[in-house]
Structure formats: C-alpha cells, structure tokens
Design a protein around this motif. Sequence first.
Motif, PDB file in Angstrom:
ATOM      1  N   ARG A 115      -5.033 -13.505 -23.325  1.00 34.83           N
ATOM      2  CA  ARG A 115      -3.835 -14.140 -22.762  1.00 34.83           C
ATOM      3  C   ARG A 115      -3.830 -14.034 -21.235  1.00 34.83           C
ATOM      4  O   ARG A 115      -2.826 -13.743 -20.604  1.00 34.83           O
ATOM      5  CB  ARG A 115      -2.553 -13.525 -23.338  1.00 34.83           C
ATOM      6  CG  ARG A 115      -2.316 -13.880 -24.803  1.00 34.83           C
ATOM      7  CD  ARG A 115      -1.252 -13.002 -25.422  1.00 34.83           C
ATOM      8  NE  ARG A 115      -1.794 -11.728 -25.794  1.00 34.83           N
ATOM      9  CZ  ARG A 115      -1.173 -10.576 -25.602  1.00 34.83           C
ATOM     10  NH1 ARG A 115      -0.006 -10.541 -25.016  1.00 34.83           N
ATOM     11  NH2 ARG A 115      -1.732  -9.443 -25.974  1.00 34.83           N
ATOM     12  N   LEU A 116      -4.975 -14.282 -20.634  1.00 33.14           N
ATOM     13  CA  LEU A 116      -5.070 -14.272 -19.176  1.00 33.14           C
ATOM     14  C   LEU A 116      -5.189 -15.701 -18.689  1.00 33.14           C
ATOM     15  O   LEU A 116      -5.783 -16.541 -19.358  1.00 33.14           O
ATOM     16  CB  LEU A 116      -6.306 -13.498 -18.717  1.00 33.14           C
ATOM     17  CG  LEU A 116      -6.334 -12.020 -19.070  1.00 33.14           C
ATOM     18  CD1 LEU A 116      -7.598 -11.370 -18.527  1.00 33.14           C
ATOM     19  CD2 LEU A 116      -5.107 -11.314 -18.506  1.00 33.14           C
ATOM     20  N   THR A 117      -4.645 -15.962 -17.502  1.00 33.29           N
ATOM     21  CA  THR A 117      -4.749 -17.318 -16.980  1.00 33.29           C
ATOM     22  C   THR A 117      -6.028 -17.462 -16.154  1.00 33.29           C
ATOM     23  O   THR A 117      -6.522 -16.507 -15.565  1.00 33.29           O
ATOM     24  CB  THR A 117      -3.543 -17.679 -16.092  1.00 33.29           C
ATOM     25  OG1 THR A 117      -3.299 -16.588 -15.214  1.00 33.29           O
ATOM     26  CG2 THR A 117      -2.314 -17.936 -16.918  1.00 33.29           C
ATOM     27  N   LEU A 142      -2.025 -11.448 -13.840  1.00 37.08           N
ATOM     28  CA  LEU A 142      -0.582 -11.630 -14.005  1.00 37.08           C
ATOM     29  C   LEU A 142      -0.042 -10.862 -15.190  1.00 37.08           C
ATOM     30  O   LEU A 142       1.115 -10.481 -15.231  1.00 37.08           O
ATOM     31  CB  LEU A 142      -0.278 -13.110 -14.190  1.00 37.08           C
ATOM     32  CG  LEU A 142       0.034 -13.878 -12.915  1.00 37.08           C
ATOM     33  CD1 LEU A 142       0.237 -15.335 -13.241  1.00 37.08           C
ATOM     34  CD2 LEU A 142       1.271 -13.320 -12.242  1.00 37.08           C
ATOM     35  N   THR A 143      -0.888 -10.645 -16.184  1.00 35.17           N
ATOM     36  CA  THR A 143      -0.432  -9.921 -17.359  1.00 35.17           C
ATOM     37  C   THR A 143      -0.611  -8.426 -17.102  1.00 35.17           C
ATOM     38  O   THR A 143      -1.714  -7.987 -16.771  1.00 35.17           O
ATOM     39  CB  THR A 143      -1.229 -10.372 -18.595  1.00 35.17           C
ATOM     40  OG1 THR A 143      -1.266 -11.794 -18.597  1.00 35.17           O
ATOM     41  CG2 THR A 143      -0.585  -9.887 -19.873  1.00 35.17           C
ATOM     42  N   PRO A 158       4.873 -16.798 -25.078  1.00 36.81           N
ATOM     43  CA  PRO A 158       3.520 -16.714 -24.529  1.00 36.81           C
ATOM     44  C   PRO A 158       2.917 -15.306 -24.623  1.00 36.81           C
ATOM     45  O   PRO A 158       1.733 -15.131 -24.403  1.00 36.81           O
ATOM     46  CB  PRO A 158       3.683 -17.141 -23.068  1.00 36.81           C
ATOM     47  CG  PRO A 158       5.128 -17.084 -22.767  1.00 36.81           C
ATOM     48  CD  PRO A 158       5.878 -17.075 -24.048  1.00 36.81           C
ATOM     49  N   TYR A 159       3.722 -14.320 -24.925  1.00 38.08           N
ATOM     50  CA  TYR A 159       3.213 -12.938 -24.957  1.00 38.08           C
ATOM     51  C   TYR A 159       3.125 -12.371 -26.374  1.00 38.08           C
ATOM     52  O   TYR A 159       2.924 -11.181 -26.552  1.00 38.08           O
ATOM     53  CB  TYR A 159       4.106 -12.051 -24.087  1.00 38.08           C
ATOM     54  CG  TYR A 159       4.147 -12.562 -22.677  1.00 38.08           C
ATOM     55  CD1 TYR A 159       3.117 -12.263 -21.803  1.00 38.08           C
ATOM     56  CD2 TYR A 159       5.168 -13.387 -22.234  1.00 38.08           C
ATOM     57  CE1 TYR A 159       3.109 -12.758 -20.510  1.00 38.08           C
ATOM     58  CE2 TYR A 159       5.180 -13.892 -20.950  1.00 38.08           C
ATOM     59  CZ  TYR A 159       4.148 -13.572 -20.094  1.00 38.08           C
ATOM     60  OH  TYR A 159       4.129 -14.066 -18.827  1.00 38.08           O
ATOM     61  N   GLU A 169       8.200 -10.156 -21.757  1.00 40.31           N
ATOM     62  CA  GLU A 169       8.180 -10.171 -20.289  1.00 40.31           C
ATOM     63  C   GLU A 169       9.462 -10.775 -19.727  1.00 40.31           C
ATOM     64  O   GLU A 169       9.611 -10.900 -18.520  1.00 40.31           O
ATOM     65  CB  GLU A 169       6.973 -10.955 -19.781  1.00 40.31           C
ATOM     66  CG  GLU A 169       5.638 -10.271 -20.049  1.00 40.31           C
ATOM     67  CD  GLU A 169       5.300  -9.187 -19.024  1.00 40.31           C
ATOM     68  OE1 GLU A 169       5.732  -9.306 -17.871  1.00 40.31           O
ATOM     69  OE2 GLU A 169       4.610  -8.227 -19.395  1.00 40.31           O
TER      70      GLU A 169
END
Lengths: 141, 651
Positions: free
Chosen positions: B510-512, B532-533, B596-597, B617
């Motif tokens: 789940r990383l951009t 960001l995570t 998204p998390y 988040e």
Amino acid sequence: MFEPKIIGFCCNWCAYAGADLAGINRNQYPPNIRMIRVMCSGTIEPLYVVKAFKEGADGVFIGGCHPGDCHYQSGNYKTQRRIVLLKRAISEIGLDPRRIRLEWVSAAEGQRFARIITEFTEEIRKLGPNPLKLSGVENGI
Amino acid sequence: MNRIGVFICHCGLNIAGTVDVKKVAKLVSDYSEVVYATDYMYMCSDPGQDMIKEMVKEKKLDGVVVAACSPTMHETTFRNTIASVGLNPYRGEIANIREQCSWVHQNTKEIATEKAVKIIEAIIEKLKLDKPLVPLSVPVTKRALVIGGGIAGIQASLDIADSGYEVILVEKNQSIGGHMLQLSETFPTLDCPQCIATPKMVQVGQHPKIKLLAFSEVEEVSGYVGNFKVKIRRKASFVDWDKCTGCGFCMEKCPAKVPSEFNEFLSKRKAIYTLFPQAVPNKPVIDSNNCLYFTKGKCRVCEKNCSLKAINFEQKDSFVEENVGAIIVATGYDLMNKAEVGEYGYGKYKDVIDGLQLERLLAPAGPTEGIPYRPSDGKIPKEVVFIQCVGSRDPEHYYPYCSKICCMYTVKQAMIYKHAVPDGQAYVFYMDIRCNGKGYEEFLQRGIEEDRILYLRGRVSKIFKDGDKIRVWGADTLTGRKIEISADLVVLAMAMVPSKGAKKLAEKLRLTTDDYGFLTEAHPKLRPVESLTAGYFLAGAAQAPKDIPETVAQASGAASKVDSLFSKDELYHEPIIANVDEEVCVGCGICEVLCPYEAIEIDEQDKVAKINPALCEGCGTCCAACPSGALELEGFRRKQILSMIKVFAEV
Ligand SMILES: Cc1cc2nc3c(=O)[nH]c(=O)nc-3n(C[C@H](O)[C@H](O)[C@H](O)COP(=O)(O)OP(=O)(O)OC[C@H]3O[C@@H](n4cnc5c(N)ncnc54)[C@H](O)[C@@H]3O)c2cc1C
Ligand code: SF4
Ligand code: SF4
Ligand code: FES
C-alpha cells in the motif's frame, strides 16, 4: 451589487495549505468564500453540498489535492466521481451545476487558489442568487 | 452547555491591521455558550498562553477557541497550553483569521471583520460538539524488515543491526549485492566495488542480529506501524541450504548451460548456479526452467556429485511469518527494457550493448577478465561510441526524467576502456553533461584531458551495420557538422527504471509510486526517506535514480529513522479516526472496500463494520460513503460540519 455567499471545503493537506499560502503571499481575493477544513476531499458528503444550497449558499467550492497527490492515496478520485453525480443531481432540482466547483490545488499554488476563488466568485455573481433561496425551499429541511 | 473561551490574536498588525479585533471580541462574547472572549497582542507568546491558562481556571472553561493564524502553525501549541491546565487537548480549536482572512482581504476591512466573526462562530459550533479524545497508544515491535539486498538494503540492515535491533533482510536473488557487484570500477575514485562491498556482504551474512532470507520474496503484509505481520515466500532452490557448504562440485558437473543474467547474457552459467563467486550466502539454486531433470526428466548429475546429499528435487516453496515494527523498501532499479528502443539496433546487432553489459566486459572478474572483447567476434574494439540519454529525457517516446548517473558512468567507462585499450578512441554523444557531485566535474575533466574522450553534443540519427563495423551517423550541434563514425562497439546509456515487480510490491505494501513506479517519499524536501504510510521507509534507487554515495546516505537515513522509531516503547496514534455506530450499520461492506488502509472489516457474526483504530488514518472516505450514515470521523462529525455550514450560510 449582488454579493454571493460561497461555502468552501478544502482538504487539510493540499488545498487548505494552498489557501494558507495565498495568505502568506498576500494574494487578495473576494471575501465571499467561507472555508471549512476537512481532512480529505473524499470526506465531503453530498449531504454537505446539498445542505449548503438549502441553507442558502449561492455556490460551493471544493478543493483537493492534485490527482495522485491525495494524502490518503485516492480520496480525490472518489470526490471527483461524487461531484459529477452531484452536479447532475442539483441540476435536477433547478440549480445550475456551475454552482459547484471542484479544483485541485496544491500547497504550492497560493496564487492560483486566489485566482480560482476570484473567478468563481465572479461566475456565481453572474449566475445570480440561489433560486432555492427565493422560492423558500430552505425552510423545508 | 459548554463553557467556551475565545481568544483573539492581533498578531501585531498582521490581523489587527485589517480586522477590528476589539469589535470581534465584543461580538463573539455574546455568542451562545461563550463565557469569555478577549483579544491580545500575541496569543502564542508566553504571556498570551499564560493568559489562556489563567482564564481556563478562573472561568472554568471547558473549551477554547484561539482565533489566530492557520491551525498548521499553532494548533499543537495551543492544544498543549490547555492540556497543561487539565483540559483535553482536543477541546481546543483554531479559527484561522490570518492566512484565510486578514491577509487576503486587506482592502476590505469591514467585511474582513465580519468574516472573522463568522469564522470564529463556525469554529465555536464545531467546538461545542468536540468530544474529548485520547490518543491511542500501541506497542512497538523492535525488529525491522528490509526488502532488497543491494547496497541500499545492506547498509540499512547493518546500521539497524549495529544499533542493537534485529533485522530480517529479504532478497529475491540467491545472493545479496545488487547491481553494485556487477560494476567494473566505480566513479569518481575508480575503486573496485567488490573490494568495498563484499566485506559488507560478509558482515551481513555473519551478523548475529541479521536474519538473511535470500531467494525469498514478500508475499503479504498486514498490520500497521510498530506492528506489521509479514509473510515471506522462501522460493524452492532445490538445494538444502542447511546441508550445503557451497563447495561448488554440483555446478562444475552440471551439463546444462544458460546465458548468465549476472553477466548480462555475455557468458553462460549452469542450471545449478550461484550468482558470482563471492556470493552471500554462497549457496546455489537450481533453475528449474533450464535444468535437464526438470525439463527432460533425466540427469540428476548434481545430486550424484553432492556428497552431502543437499540436492532435493522435491523441495517446494515454503513460507515464514515474521513480526516487525518497521519496513525499509530498497528494491533498486533495472535498466529499461532494451527491446523497447528500436532505433539504435539493440538486439539486432550484437555489438550494440548497454551500460551494464560494458560494466561486465570491463570487470576484472567478468567474462572477459576486463578486456572488452566485443560480443560478435571477440575482437578488441578500437573505436567505441557511447550514446547518452537513451530513453531518458525523452518524454515523447520513453521517460521524461534524467537517469542522473549515466553522465558519470559514461565518463568512467570511457576511461576504463582507454586504460584497457590505450590505442582506442572513445566518442560520447550527449545532450548535456551533468556531473554535479563532489569530485565529479574534476573526474569528467580528467577523462577529457588525460584519456582524450571526444565529446560530441548531439543526437545520433542512425546506426547501421557496414561489414564488421557499425556506422553511426550523428550531428554535432555545437559545430553544426555532420558526424560519421565507423565504430567497433556502441554502448547505450539506457534509462534507469524501478526494478521488475517493484510496482506490484508497492501495491501489496500500500505504498504510492510516481507514474514510472519509483516509490514516493513523504515529502520531496523534508521527509525524503519516509513513505507516506507510517512505518515504511525508502532507500536507494527504488525511490529515484541515484548513485552509490547517495544510495548509502539515504539508506543510513532510513535506518536512523527506524532506530528512532524503535527508541520508544509505545507509539501514539492520532485519535482523529472513524467510528461506527453499530446500531445504525447494516453491514453492507461498502466502507470495507473503500478504505485505502484496510482498516475496516465486517464482523462476520455481528454483521457490522469494525474499525481497527491503529490502522485508520482518519481520511474520512468511509464516512462520506456509508449509505446508512453509520460512520463518523472524530473531530469532523457530520453534525459539526452541518452546523458550520449553517453558520456560514446565514446572512
Ligand atoms: C552501468 C551502470 C554503471 C554504474 N556505475 C556506478 C559507479 O561507478 N558509481 C556509483 O556510485 N554508481 C554507479 N551506478 C549506480 C549504482 O548501480 C546504484 O546507485 C546502486 O546499485 C543502487 O543500489 P540499490 O541497492 O538501491 O539498488 P540495486 O543495486 O538495484 O539493488 C536492489 C536489490 O533488491 C533486490 N530486489 C529487487 N526487487 C526485490 C523484491 N521485490 N524483493 C526482494 N528483493 C528485491 C534486487 O535483487 C537487488 O539485489 C551505475 C549504474 C549503472 C547502470
Ligand atoms: S458502509 Fe456503513 S453500513 Fe456499510 S458496512 Fe460500512 S459502516 Fe456499515
Ligand atoms: S477514515 Fe479512512 S482510514 Fe479510517 S477507516 Fe475510514 S476510510 Fe479507512
Ligand atoms: S488529502 Fe487532499 S484530496 Fe485527499
């Protein structure tokens, strides 16, 4: 002259920071907009926009991060889809869809934020007062 | 009923020069549930904060609005102020009347004053419904996962392990080392990469705090910062590494020969192989796609030659699970897929090669022992043409970005070539030369002056075969002349791209990533090694093209971020998170899909959404989507927003 009332929603991470930067730069814009800070543009419920119009707002501005830049990855894509539907829904009840404006504003775009708000205020001024307000719908919620 | 205090800041003249603060204080003091309102020159100063503290006590305030600058400036300051006198910090709110009022309406003072009142009133409405919130504390598992064992992953693992924390290093190949081990010599000092990297590899292999899982890949990650659960696939190597001592007999006798990936297809390896002699771990794997036993059902020569009975054709992939508190992603780069560029004859002509292939030809331990015999006929090339920026800085066809290191390695390669072939000539076609590191410009000058590298500014228009030569047509845009070179070897400096599979891995974690698949840092300037995570850190070329010094610096940076995370026993998580009203939730599952998390799960028994507070988040996406209105974001609850709208829509 007609002074429109505009309610704005800005995500905390980009658009709100962009609006702050307009301030830091001293970029002037019309005072008609009143801003509500939300965490992400993706939290903006259709209900909020509808409520704003029912309460008598003449325009609603929504600011989020540029595509791909949402702090929560994809909230802004959800917003975009929601706004398309919402515009259709408000035209059903007799409101010009141009009364809703969605823009992606980065934290670096202070000047652009001021320009967008200036333009949007002018556009709403031309569209005139929210017709629901005149027909007294706002009392009906 | 709330007992709210409102404190209006002048900010010198920044606010008071436009907004009539006295008038504002007077107007809001009449607002419902406000028991005290005042103005002051600098609210954030010590006397300003002391005043807030005193009034909280004296007026028994249970909530405070500070009308001042943006919440990004001083929200934390004032929340701490009220917390110090016993109020819940989340009972403090900021009304932004500077950045979003006085500074942007300097010419309409009266209207700005009215607007300031409205902004404060809306925030008062929000505060009325603010619940006291308590940050969630979660314990930290003080072990780190490092994904990718190139120089970035090696450096990060050693740094963390040397600080006393355990590290699990996962490498997809059978050995760590990454691309650095393929290089001939390294700019700008021309030292041998094996000499500086292999001792580090050995350290990794022997470090009591590092668990090296080579020939493995991350299968699944769940959890959150401080508490990740990782499932790792240990790919079947068909060799029992516990028994194997790395003697190498099996490889010697294997009859199957395959082009070697490590040597960039310039030599052959066996079907059972290690990457290179100094590999860590120095254990072979069987490539089942090319092994004669696996493909034809007959052979098993390696088995016969292993006296330790380590060969095991029945071996299957296995899985291990590990708990870690932080994850560093260091998956590195690959060169752009060569088949993609048609125009330079790559793939068509054997003597058109890429940068990594030349590294192998120039490497003393490479397939040609450092003499750059050309691939087609083994002749020593006397005229070598280098073409820079192939695929890079070419937004129309390939990638718009600059691969950053090609200028430097081209100088380096041309130099090493000249050292190997003193009577040879190197030509370089370039767009710009970007040698902007410490000692880099000097290195370039040395190449031009001492090794007589000929730099030609311009693009190559055509490459074609002419007998045993390769004809290169180009233009020198500085002199305006057409250039024609009969080359023996052409070297393309291909664009660097994220390593194969990196994008898939990023999705799993789940990383951009950016448009090209390079991992996105949390902030391009101020948080360059974090993602960001929360709990994920980045190192090396996985984040953007970079050379070894920069890679190592970033890896050490990421490692020290992990160390500082591990220096705490507990982490605090913002309480601005979503809440479910289980009475209202119908268990439709819409929120579960949207989060998204992956913070929401529908409880199978109760048929209601359950939120994992440590994962949430606080984006609020689920709240806007829930058709039943069962979800609320703390601090931004529906009623709060609606009452703010109401204030703003009033005349
Ligand atoms: C031709 C050429 C010449 C160069 N010359 C120099 C030089 O002279 N000096 C210099 O400073 N730099 C040079 N460089 C740059 C140098 O190679 C890089 O800076 C450096 O290798 C980056 O290290 P890294 O660890 O980030 O990536 P890599 O070296 O690519 O290592 C990444 C590692 O991660 C592993 N991996 C990838 N994906 C996964 C996954 N999903 N799961 C588990 N493991 C995975 C890979 O197998 C690999 O071991 C050169 C580069 C090229 C192309
Ligand atoms: S979207 Fe709403 S109703 Fe549906 S499961 Fe989630 S919380 Fe429950
Ligand atoms: S607020 Fe965002 S992160 Fe939290 S549960 Fe809802 S969708 Fe997931
Ligand atoms: S955080 Fe800005 S749109 Fe999501």
